[in-house]
Design a protein around this motif. Structure first.
Motif, PDB file in Angstrom:
ATOM      1  N   LEU B 156       0.833  -1.199   0.000  1.00 12.43           N
ATOM      2  CA  LEU B 156       0.000   0.000   0.000  1.00 12.43           C
ATOM      3  C   LEU B 156       0.874   1.258   0.000  1.00 12.43           C
ATOM      4  O   LEU B 156       2.014   1.212   0.447  1.00 12.43           O
ATOM      5  CB  LEU B 156      -0.866   0.011   1.252  1.00 12.43           C
ATOM      6  CG  LEU B 156      -2.184  -0.724   1.183  1.00 12.43           C
ATOM      7  CD1 LEU B 156      -3.007  -0.349   2.401  1.00 12.43           C
ATOM      8  CD2 LEU B 156      -2.939  -0.408  -0.082  1.00 12.43           C
ATOM      9  N   PRO B 157       0.343   2.366  -0.498  1.00 13.65           N
ATOM     10  CA  PRO B 157       1.133   3.606  -0.505  1.00 13.65           C
ATOM     11  C   PRO B 157       1.747   3.922   0.858  1.00 13.65           C
ATOM     12  O   PRO B 157       2.888   4.369   0.934  1.00 13.65           O
ATOM     13  CB  PRO B 157       0.131   4.668  -0.915  1.00 13.65           C
ATOM     14  CG  PRO B 157      -0.876   3.934  -1.720  1.00 13.65           C
ATOM     15  CD  PRO B 157      -0.951   2.548  -1.143  1.00 13.65           C
ATOM     16  N   ALA B 158       1.009   3.613   1.938  1.00  9.24           N
ATOM     17  CA  ALA B 158       1.533   3.938   3.260  1.00  9.24           C
ATOM     18  C   ALA B 158       2.845   3.195   3.523  1.00  9.24           C
ATOM     19  O   ALA B 158       3.775   3.728   4.117  1.00  9.24           O
ATOM     20  CB  ALA B 158       0.512   3.577   4.333  1.00  9.24           C
ATOM     21  N   ASP B 159       2.917   1.932   3.042  1.00  9.49           N
ATOM     22  CA  ASP B 159       4.129   1.151   3.245  1.00  9.49           C
ATOM     23  C   ASP B 159       5.252   1.612   2.335  1.00  9.49           C
ATOM     24  O   ASP B 159       6.411   1.342   2.579  1.00  9.49           O
ATOM     25  CB  ASP B 159       3.852  -0.334   2.962  1.00  9.49           C
ATOM     26  CG  ASP B 159       3.005  -0.946   4.052  1.00  9.49           C
ATOM     27  OD1 ASP B 159       3.263  -0.603   5.217  1.00  9.49           O
ATOM     28  OD2 ASP B 159       2.099  -1.722   3.735  1.00  9.49           O
ATOM     29  N   LEU B 232      -1.200  -7.248  -8.403  1.00  9.22           N
ATOM     30  CA  LEU B 232      -0.802  -6.727  -7.090  1.00  9.22           C
ATOM     31  C   LEU B 232      -1.974  -6.483  -6.136  1.00  9.22           C
ATOM     32  O   LEU B 232      -1.767  -6.065  -5.005  1.00  9.22           O
ATOM     33  CB  LEU B 232      -0.015  -5.431  -7.259  1.00  9.22           C
ATOM     34  CG  LEU B 232       1.333  -5.618  -7.974  1.00  9.22           C
ATOM     35  CD1 LEU B 232       2.026  -4.289  -8.136  1.00  9.22           C
ATOM     36  CD2 LEU B 232       2.202  -6.587  -7.207  1.00  9.22           C
ATOM     37  N   ARG B 233      -3.204  -6.739  -6.611  1.00 10.81           N
ATOM     38  CA  ARG B 233      -4.330  -6.384  -5.733  1.00 10.81           C
ATOM     39  C   ARG B 233      -4.325  -7.183  -4.435  1.00 10.81           C
ATOM     40  O   ARG B 233      -4.607  -6.661  -3.369  1.00 10.81           O
ATOM     41  CB  ARG B 233      -5.647  -6.578  -6.475  1.00 10.81           C
ATOM     42  CG  ARG B 233      -5.956  -5.390  -7.376  1.00 10.81           C
ATOM     43  CD  ARG B 233      -7.198  -5.627  -8.164  1.00 10.81           C
ATOM     44  NE  ARG B 233      -7.043  -6.803  -9.019  1.00 10.81           N
ATOM     45  CZ  ARG B 233      -7.927  -7.151  -9.952  1.00 10.81           C
ATOM     46  NH1 ARG B 233      -9.027  -6.433 -10.132  1.00 10.81           N
ATOM     47  NH2 ARG B 233      -7.732  -8.198 -10.700  1.00 10.81           N
ATOM     48  N   ALA B 237      -4.112  -5.679  -0.770  1.00 10.10           N
ATOM     49  CA  ALA B 237      -5.218  -5.896   0.159  1.00 10.10           C
ATOM     50  C   ALA B 237      -4.700  -6.442   1.485  1.00 10.10           C
ATOM     51  O   ALA B 237      -5.118  -6.007   2.559  1.00 10.10           O
ATOM     52  CB  ALA B 237      -6.221  -6.862  -0.463  1.00 10.10           C
ATOM     53  N   LEU B 238      -3.791  -7.398   1.399  1.00  9.51           N
ATOM     54  CA  LEU B 238      -3.234  -7.962   2.630  1.00  9.51           C
ATOM     55  C   LEU B 238      -2.521  -6.898   3.447  1.00  9.51           C
ATOM     56  O   LEU B 238      -2.653  -6.841   4.666  1.00  9.51           O
ATOM     57  CB  LEU B 238      -2.260  -9.103   2.293  1.00  9.51           C
ATOM     58  CG  LEU B 238      -2.902 -10.455   2.003  1.00  9.51           C
ATOM     59  CD1 LEU B 238      -1.869 -11.413   1.462  1.00  9.51           C
ATOM     60  CD2 LEU B 238      -3.550 -11.028   3.258  1.00  9.51           C
ATOM     61  N   ALA B 243      -1.118  -6.697   7.405  1.00  7.41           N
ATOM     62  CA  ALA B 243      -0.115  -7.761   7.364  1.00  7.41           C
ATOM     63  C   ALA B 243       1.268  -7.167   7.160  1.00  7.41           C
ATOM     64  O   ALA B 243       1.422  -6.194   6.423  1.00  7.41           O
ATOM     65  CB  ALA B 243      -0.433  -8.733   6.223  1.00  7.41           C
ATOM     66  N   SER B 244       2.252  -7.766   7.828  1.00  6.04           N
ATOM     67  CA  SER B 244       3.617  -7.294   7.638  1.00  6.04           C
ATOM     68  C   SER B 244       4.108  -7.739   6.268  1.00  6.04           C
ATOM     69  O   SER B 244       3.483  -8.577   5.617  1.00  6.04           O
ATOM     70  CB  SER B 244       4.525  -7.863   8.719  1.00  6.04           C
ATOM     71  OG  SER B 244       4.665  -9.253   8.493  1.00  6.04           O
ATOM     72  N   LYS B 245       5.244  -7.200   5.867  1.00 10.20           N
ATOM     73  CA  LYS B 245       5.758  -7.552   4.541  1.00 10.20           C
ATOM     74  C   LYS B 245       6.061  -9.037   4.441  1.00 10.20           C
ATOM     75  O   LYS B 245       5.836  -9.672   3.411  1.00 10.20           O
ATOM     76  CB  LYS B 245       7.012  -6.727   4.227  1.00 10.20           C
ATOM     77  CG  LYS B 245       6.701  -5.248   4.084  1.00 10.20           C
ATOM     78  CD  LYS B 245       7.865  -4.475   3.526  1.00 10.20           C
ATOM     79  CE  LYS B 245       7.535  -3.004   3.389  1.00 10.20           C
ATOM     80  NZ  LYS B 245       7.551  -2.283   4.687  1.00 10.20           N
ATOM     81  N   ASN B 246       6.586  -9.618   5.531  1.00  6.84           N
ATOM     82  CA  ASN B 246       6.874 -11.054   5.522  1.00  6.84           C
ATOM     83  C   ASN B 246       5.604 -11.871   5.364  1.00  6.84           C
ATOM     84  O   ASN B 246       5.577 -12.858   4.628  1.00  6.84           O
ATOM     85  CB  ASN B 246       7.588 -11.458   6.821  1.00  6.84           C
ATOM     86  CG  ASN B 246       9.010 -10.937   6.840  1.00  6.84           C
ATOM     87  OD1 ASN B 246       9.590 -10.709   5.773  1.00  6.84           O
ATOM     88  ND2 ASN B 246       9.542 -10.718   8.017  1.00  6.84           N
TER      89      ASN B 246
END
Lengths: 289, 336
Positions: B156-159, B232-233, B237-238, B243-246
């Motif tokens: 997501l943009p935030a990440d 990438l949806r 979404a996750l 959810a963390s990147k891992n």
């Protein structure tokens, strides 16, 4: 936090494959005595150290003659590249013919053919036989590695670059043929069917309706195969042809590890450069398609 | 709607003019085709034998003599070898030759006392271990080598909102991983094996490591391209759910692309079987050792049998791989 539902749903055929793979790995380890005696260099650790110490000090001077190895290096690299190109030239032509003949699309059943009794027999009985036969021939030619073809040709005709080129060209033609056939068969057939429906001949249908759309993938795969041909060409030197493998092997036999590393670095540079260049070409093909 | 020839020509010309053009690609293609045809000029290709002056493709008579199965070879009055066919003898000879691959080639004891070591089974075992190790090696490299994951587009943009330093570091890590994969795969397994053999001696591990590095590089490339083509949806979404990147990698990417990864895995395994055999030339225990050894002793009859045995397992591997790939995914196109 991983949702537990997601984990439960991941068990499927994939997991079964992984389980089978684990079993296969165990059996393989068992067959090889769990890699018992996995370190048995004749010179022990000192040889290991000497070889990798030489990696930091590649040399341009021959330890045998005291002269520069640059001319040898240049000639060996040139031969390696040209053998790869010559073999690819042959393999592309033969592979293309193989690929067309082995593709189902070329022989696609259509109303025009099915009208005649001969056409029906050909379609129902001869075609499957033909496809199996030509694919079996390709599989056989491919199953013998270029090194073994090279050994065979050397035994037959003596040591000559022609034999190396032929040895490389035969399995490559078969591999290209297999992949070309797959590419042609995965190409959408709508244009071809339209041409056939409008009264086009079989040749026009195939050449105009199918091939142009498959051309990008065919070209892309051919570039990739050239990378492989270059690798194989360099290896042919290990069985006596005058590509760079011969220089590497000879220098190693004399324990001139510094020279070995010079040749290795030159070869690495050549292969990486080719890989990068052909990668760029393939990306452009994908963009152009 | 019929066009007259002039109009048709005009239409073709305008189509051609408007077609997208790529100079780099054109030049590359031209050079490629030119070199494929012209490289013969640069090579010292002797179509005649330098000493005898005979055609290069006149088969050496000694080859034919030595290619006759040993038990069927007889001298005629003139002292030349001739083939005298005897079906029983032929099968016995074939059985004996095939059985030889079941003995340890490194041991020079007489056949009855030599330890057992099945060359075909060894070849298959080496190829399995090599491809498994290759997959394990490629595993940590797949995501860092996929642009959309490495540069955070998959989240997501935030990440994606990270410091400039982290952005630079991520770019560097991405380039380094790509570079590592290029080096791993562009060096042939045979050369890797040659290097490891000098270092380790003639042991299976050298061959396994060599095959694993080369194929790991290829698997890493193919798999990371797969990740780059991913929709990438799901991953976004996750990550929106917190959810963390891992976790995203473990749940959103791995399971979804696993079938595709397996397709490549089996494709490379087929190649591994083929390549394992030639490592025998470097004295690694595989069927190639017997082939090379037979050629070195001018026992062409045996060499041909061993080559055909090798063909059997390579074709067998091909069939298994193709069947599995077809099951995993409708087709089995390797050209991707």
């Amino acid at each position: 936090m991983i949702p537990s539902v997601a984990i439960r749903r991941t068990w499927g055929p994939t997991s079964t494959f992984l389980l089978a793979l684990g079993l296969a790995t165990f059996l393989a380890l068992w067959q090889l005595d769990f890699l018992g005696g996995s370190f048995s260099a004749p010179g022990g650790l000192s040889e290991f150290r000497r070889f990798f110490a030489a990696a930091l000090r590649p040399t341009m001077t021959s330890a045998n003659t005291g002269t520069s190895i640059l001319p040898d290096l240049r000639e060996a690299l040139g031969t390696t590249v040209f053998v790869a190109f010559a073999a690819m030239g042959l393999a592309l032509v033969v592979g293309f013919v193989f690929g067309c003949l082995a593709s189902e699309s070329l022989w696609e059943r259509d109303p025009v053919v099915m009208e005649t009794a001969v056409g029906r027999v050909a379609q129902r009985a001869l075609l499957p036989t033909w496809l199996v036969a030509i694919r079996a021939v390709m599989a056989f030619l491919r199953s013998i590695h270029e090194i073994f073809w090279a050994l065979l040709f050397t035994a037959l005709f003596g040591l000559s670059l022609v034999c190396g080129i032929l040895a490389l060209a035969i399995p490559y033609a078969a591999t290209l043929g297999r992949i070309y056939a797959e590419i042609i068969d995965e190409t959408p057939r709508d244009a071809a069917r339209a041409i056939r429906g409008a009264g086009g001949g079989r040749a026009a249908t195939f050449l105009v309706g199918l091939l142009p759309r498959a051309a990008g993938s065919i070209l892309s795969y051919s570039f990739y195969r050239f990378d492989c041909a270059l690798r194989s060409s360099s290896i042919l030197g290990f069985v006596g042809f005058t590509t760079i493998g011969l220089n590497i092997r000879t220098a190693a036999n004399y324990d001139h590890y510094q020279e070995v590393w010079t040749y290795l670095y030159a070869l690495f540079a050549l292969l990486v450069a080719t890989e990068v260049l052909s990668g760029a070409l393939r990306r452009r093909i994908a963009a152009w398609r | 709607m019929a066009m007259n020839p002039a109009e048709r020509w005009q239409a073709v010309r305008s189509l051609r003019r408007d077609a997208p053009r790529d100079r780099f690609l054109q030049m590359g293609l031209l050079l490629f085709v030119g070199l494929c045809l012209g490289s013969w000029l640069f090579l010292d290709v002797d179509l005649r034998h330098p000493i005898t002056g005979k055609s290069r493709f006149a088969v050496k008579p000694t080859f034919l003599d030595d290619a006759i199965p040993f038990d069927l070879r007889h001298r005629d009055e003139a002292g030349d070898w001739r083939l005298v066919w005897d079906t029983g003898l032929f099968w016995r000879w074939l059985g004996r030759t095939v059985a030889e691959t079941g003995l340890d080639p490194f041991d020079l004891l007489p056949a009855e006392e030599r330890p057992r070591s099945n060359a075909l089974a060894d070849t298959l075992a080496l190829s399995v271990l090599a491809i498994v190790l290759a997959a394990l090696m490629s595993l940590p490299l797949i995501l860092p080598a996929a642009k959309n994951v490495a540069l955070l587009e998959a989240f997501l943009p935030a990440d994606r909102d990270v410091s400039r330093l982290e952005r630079t570091l991520r770019r560097l890590a991405f380039a380094a991983t790509r570079g590592l994969l290029v080096v791993m795969r562009s060096i042939p397994e045979f050369i890797w094996a040659f290097v490891f053999l000098i270092a380790f001696g003639p042991v299976a591990l050298a061959g396994i490591l060599a095959l694993a590095i080369h194929n790991g590089g290829i698997l890493g490339k193919l798999d990371s391209e797969c990740v780059e083509d991913m929709d990438l949806r799901a991953t976004r979404a996750l990550s929106a759910l917190g959810a963390s990147k891992n976790s995203v990698a473990l749940v959103g990417i791995g399971p979804r692309l696993m079938p595709q990864f397996l397709v490549y895995f089996f494709y490379r395994w087929e190649t591994c079987v083929r390549e394992t055999a030639i490592l025998g030339v470097l004295a690694i225990r595989s069927i190639g050792f017997h082939i090379d050894h037979a050629f070195a002793q001018f026992q062409y009859d045996r060499a041909i049998v061993f080559i055909l045995m090798n063909s059997l397992i390579v074709i067998g591997g091909d069939l298994v791989g193709t069947a599995v790939r077809r099951r995993i995914r409708g087709g089995g196109n390797l050209a991707a």
